[in-house]
Design a protein around this motif. Structure first.
Motif, PDB file in Angstrom:
ATOM      1  N   ASP A   1       0.839  -1.209   0.000  1.00 54.95           N
ATOM      2  CA  ASP A   1       0.000   0.000   0.000  1.00 54.95           C
ATOM      3  C   ASP A   1       0.869   1.252   0.000  1.00 54.95           C
ATOM      4  N   SER A   2       2.050   1.148   0.597  1.00 49.29           N
ATOM      5  CA  SER A   2       2.872   2.347   0.825  1.00 49.29           C
ATOM      6  C   SER A   2       4.178   2.327   0.016  1.00 49.29           C
ATOM      7  N   CYS A   3       4.313   1.377  -0.911  1.00 48.20           N
ATOM      8  CA  CYS A   3       5.515   1.279  -1.758  1.00 48.20           C
ATOM      9  C   CYS A   3       5.092   1.212  -3.222  1.00 48.20           C
ATOM     10  N   ARG A   4       5.999   1.584  -4.120  1.00 51.49           N
ATOM     11  CA  ARG A   4       5.837   1.213  -5.533  1.00 51.49           C
ATOM     12  C   ARG A   4       6.829   0.088  -5.808  1.00 51.49           C
ATOM     13  N   LEU A   5       6.315  -1.024  -6.277  1.00 50.40           N
ATOM     14  CA  LEU A   5       7.116  -2.235  -6.481  1.00 50.40           C
ATOM     15  C   LEU A   5       6.923  -2.725  -7.912  1.00 50.40           C
ATOM     16  N   TRP A   6       8.025  -2.841  -8.643  1.00 52.96           N
ATOM     17  CA  TRP A   6       7.951  -3.323 -10.035  1.00 52.96           C
ATOM     18  C   TRP A   6       8.786  -4.585 -10.167  1.00 52.96           C
ATOM     19  N   ASP A   7       8.271  -5.547 -10.927  1.00 56.91           N
ATOM     20  CA  ASP A   7       9.077  -6.728 -11.231  1.00 56.91           C
ATOM     21  C   ASP A   7      10.315  -6.287 -12.014  1.00 56.91           C
ATOM     22  N   VAL A   8      11.486  -6.766 -11.590  1.00 54.07           N
ATOM     23  CA  VAL A   8      12.746  -6.313 -12.203  1.00 54.07           C
ATOM     24  C   VAL A   8      12.777  -6.615 -13.698  1.00 54.07           C
ATOM     25  N   LYS A   9      12.319  -7.806 -14.090  1.00 55.88           N
ATOM     26  CA  LYS A   9      12.418  -8.209 -15.506  1.00 55.88           C
ATOM     27  C   LYS A   9      11.284  -7.635 -16.348  1.00 55.88           C
ATOM     28  N   SER A  10      10.042  -7.841 -15.904  1.00 57.59           N
ATOM     29  CA  SER A  10       8.888  -7.486 -16.750  1.00 57.59           C
ATOM     30  C   SER A  10       8.398  -6.059 -16.531  1.00 57.59           C
ATOM     31  N   GLY A  11       8.760  -5.447 -15.398  1.00 54.11           N
ATOM     32  CA  GLY A  11       8.231  -4.125 -15.065  1.00 54.11           C
ATOM     33  C   GLY A  11       6.802  -4.172 -14.541  1.00 54.11           C
ATOM     34  N   GLN A  12       6.249  -5.396 -14.372  1.00 52.29           N
ATOM     35  CA  GLN A  12       4.879  -5.537 -13.860  1.00 52.29           C
ATOM     36  C   GLN A  12       4.753  -4.867 -12.495  1.00 52.29           C
ATOM     37  N   LYS A  13       3.663  -4.142 -12.286  1.00 44.50           N
ATOM     38  CA  LYS A  13       3.455  -3.431 -11.019  1.00 44.50           C
ATOM     39  C   LYS A  13       2.844  -4.380  -9.984  1.00 44.50           C
ATOM     40  N   LEU A  14       3.418  -4.368  -8.766  1.00 41.15           N
ATOM     41  CA  LEU A  14       3.003  -5.283  -7.701  1.00 41.15           C
ATOM     42  C   LEU A  14       2.605  -4.486  -6.453  1.00 41.15           C
ATOM     43  N   ASP A  15       1.956  -3.351  -6.652  1.00 42.94           N
ATOM     44  CA  ASP A  15       1.651  -2.439  -5.541  1.00 42.94           C
ATOM     45  C   ASP A  15       0.286  -1.804  -5.774  1.00 42.94           C
ATOM     46  N   LYS A  16      -0.029  -0.751  -5.015  1.00 36.98           N
ATOM     47  CA  LYS A  16      -1.367  -0.152  -5.076  1.00 36.98           C
ATOM     48  C   LYS A  16      -1.659   0.529  -6.410  1.00 36.98           C
ATOM     49  N   ASP A  17      -0.646   0.764  -7.251  1.00 32.90           N
ATOM     50  CA  ASP A  17      -0.906   1.293  -8.597  1.00 32.90           C
ATOM     51  C   ASP A  17      -1.789   0.337  -9.404  1.00 32.90           C
ATOM     52  N   VAL A  18      -1.762  -0.946  -9.070  1.00 31.78           N
ATOM     53  CA  VAL A  18      -2.652  -1.920  -9.729  1.00 31.78           C
ATOM     54  C   VAL A  18      -4.105  -1.479  -9.545  1.00 31.78           C
ATOM     55  N   PHE A  19      -4.417  -0.989  -8.345  1.00 36.42           N
ATOM     56  CA  PHE A  19      -5.763  -0.489  -8.036  1.00 36.42           C
ATOM     57  C   PHE A  19      -5.965   0.910  -8.608  1.00 36.42           C
ATOM     58  N   ARG A  20      -4.974   1.786  -8.392  1.00 35.78           N
ATOM     59  CA  ARG A  20      -5.106   3.175  -8.860  1.00 35.78           C
ATOM     60  C   ARG A  20      -5.362   3.221 -10.366  1.00 35.78           C
ATOM     61  N   ARG A  21      -4.630   2.361 -11.098  1.00 30.26           N
ATOM     62  CA  ARG A  21      -4.645   2.456 -12.577  1.00 30.26           C
ATOM     63  C   ARG A  21      -5.431   1.312 -13.229  1.00 30.26           C
ATOM     64  N   ASP A  22      -6.183   0.552 -12.419  1.00 29.45           N
ATOM     65  CA  ASP A  22      -7.003  -0.557 -12.952  1.00 29.45           C
ATOM     66  C   ASP A  22      -6.166  -1.541 -13.783  1.00 29.45           C
ATOM     67  N   LEU A  23      -5.111  -2.052 -13.166  1.00 29.76           N
ATOM     68  CA  LEU A  23      -4.196  -2.951 -13.888  1.00 29.76           C
ATOM     69  C   LEU A  23      -4.421  -4.428 -13.561  1.00 29.76           C
ATOM     70  N   GLY A  24      -5.493  -4.747 -12.840  1.00 30.00           N
ATOM     71  CA  GLY A  24      -5.739  -6.160 -12.525  1.00 30.00           C
ATOM     72  C   GLY A  24      -6.173  -6.332 -11.080  1.00 30.00           C
ATOM     73  N   ASN A  25      -5.895  -7.531 -10.545  1.00 28.73           N
ATOM     74  CA  ASN A  25      -6.355  -7.903  -9.210  1.00 28.73           C
ATOM     75  C   ASN A  25      -5.302  -7.543  -8.163  1.00 28.73           C
ATOM     76  N   LEU A  26      -5.690  -6.667  -7.230  1.00 30.22           N
ATOM     77  CA  LEU A  26      -4.742  -6.179  -6.221  1.00 30.22           C
ATOM     78  C   LEU A  26      -4.279  -7.292  -5.285  1.00 30.22           C
ATOM     79  N   THR A  27      -5.217  -8.145  -4.859  1.00 28.48           N
ATOM     80  CA  THR A  27      -4.838  -9.236  -3.939  1.00 28.48           C
ATOM     81  C   THR A  27      -3.818 -10.163  -4.593  1.00 28.48           C
ATOM     82  N   ASP A  28      -3.990 -10.426  -5.896  1.00 27.07           N
ATOM     83  CA  ASP A  28      -3.025 -11.282  -6.607  1.00 27.07           C
ATOM     84  C   ASP A  28      -1.631 -10.657  -6.575  1.00 27.07           C
ATOM     85  N   ALA A  29      -1.574  -9.338  -6.789  1.00 25.05           N
ATOM     86  CA  ALA A  29      -0.278  -8.639  -6.798  1.00 25.05           C
ATOM     87  C   ALA A  29       0.385  -8.718  -5.417  1.00 25.05           C
TER      88      ALA A  29
END
Length: 254
Positions: free
Chosen positions: A201-229
């Motif tokens: 909730d309080s960090c921005r976390l990106w997968d090193v290889k793919s750049g996939q977002k694993l943080d609250k930006d998933v919710f902010r930007r409608d990028l998928g399922n937050l719980t999965d991230a």
């Protein structure tokens, strides 16, 4: 149990109740997700459980390397016992890569590595949209002294070193994060500790290889399922077992 306890404070993602002993509070993690200062809201099943476990993991790790925190122990799936602190009304933000507001303000492309970690402050006030403030404001308005700020920067950079290393070890880039700092008094002696929570909730976390977002930006930007991230972050860190499903037969581990 929650209804019989005295609620001290309710925020967007957590509730604080009176603690079991003097000088303590119980911090309860809700499933509520908010973005854009609560203009966007949802209830995300299981988020509170994951953030409780992840915050416990990070706070315990910080304690082990000598960074003082408010964390005492996790009580159950959603609650932890914490020291009661006087929160300094600032969000302390550490940025390693450009993303979010700094990209908008300065026109730096998201993902650009910054020349060095940048520490900045926002004044904690939802009604004002948590405006960014300079050290000059912080000192002039008495939110913290120059000595406090020196100590806050030192704490923030130690947290950054620890978190960056832990995340990088599991293939995650720590783009930025925010922490809150609290004051604890021991008689006349005051010390500063890391408070609130440390979670996706309080960090921005990106997968090193793919750049996939694993943080609250998933919710902010409608990028998928937050719980999965968040589950993926917890799984990589070893906070959760890879499969929460019950194991029906013995598993051999080499």
């Amino acid at each position: 149990m929650a209804s019989r306890r005295k609620k001290v404070y309710e925020g967007k993602a957590k509730i604080l109740y009176e603690g079991t002993e003097p000088g303590t509070l119980i911090q309860y993690f809700k499933d509520d997700a908010t973005a854009f200062n609560a203009q966007k809201k949802a209830v995300i099943e299981g988020k509170g459980v994951l953030n409780n476990r992840l915050s416990e993991f990070f706070m315990t790790g910080l304690g082990a390397i000598g960074v003082p925190t408010h964390f005492i122990r996790r009580i159950n799936m959603r609650e932890q016992l914490i020291r009661q602190v006087e929160i300094i009304p600032l969000e302390v933000i550490v940025r390693n890569f450009a993303a979010g507001s700094i990209s908008k303000r300065l026109g730096i492309e998201e993902g650009t590595a910054l020349p060095r970690p940048i520490v900045e402050y926002s004044y904690k006030d939802d009604a004002l949209g948590d405006p960014m403030v300079s050290e000059e404001y912080v000192i002039a308005f008495g939110w913290a002294s120059q000595q406090d700020l020196d100590d806050i920067v030192s704490l923030a950079l130690r947290v950054n070193d620890f978190l960056s290393g832990v995340f990088y070890g599991v293939g995650i880039k720590l783009v930025d994060f925010k922490i809150e700092i609290g004051r604890i008094w021991d008689g006349d002696f005051m010390r500063l500790v890391v408070a609130d929570e440390i979670s996706p909730d309080s960090c921005r976390l990106w997968d090193v290889k793919s750049g996939q977002k694993l943080d609250k930006d998933v919710f902010r930007r409608d990028l998928g399922n937050l719980t999965d991230a968040y589950t993926e972050v917890a799984r990589r860190l070893g906070v959760l077992q890879a499969s929460p499903a019950p194991i029906t037969k013995p598993t051999l581990i080499n």
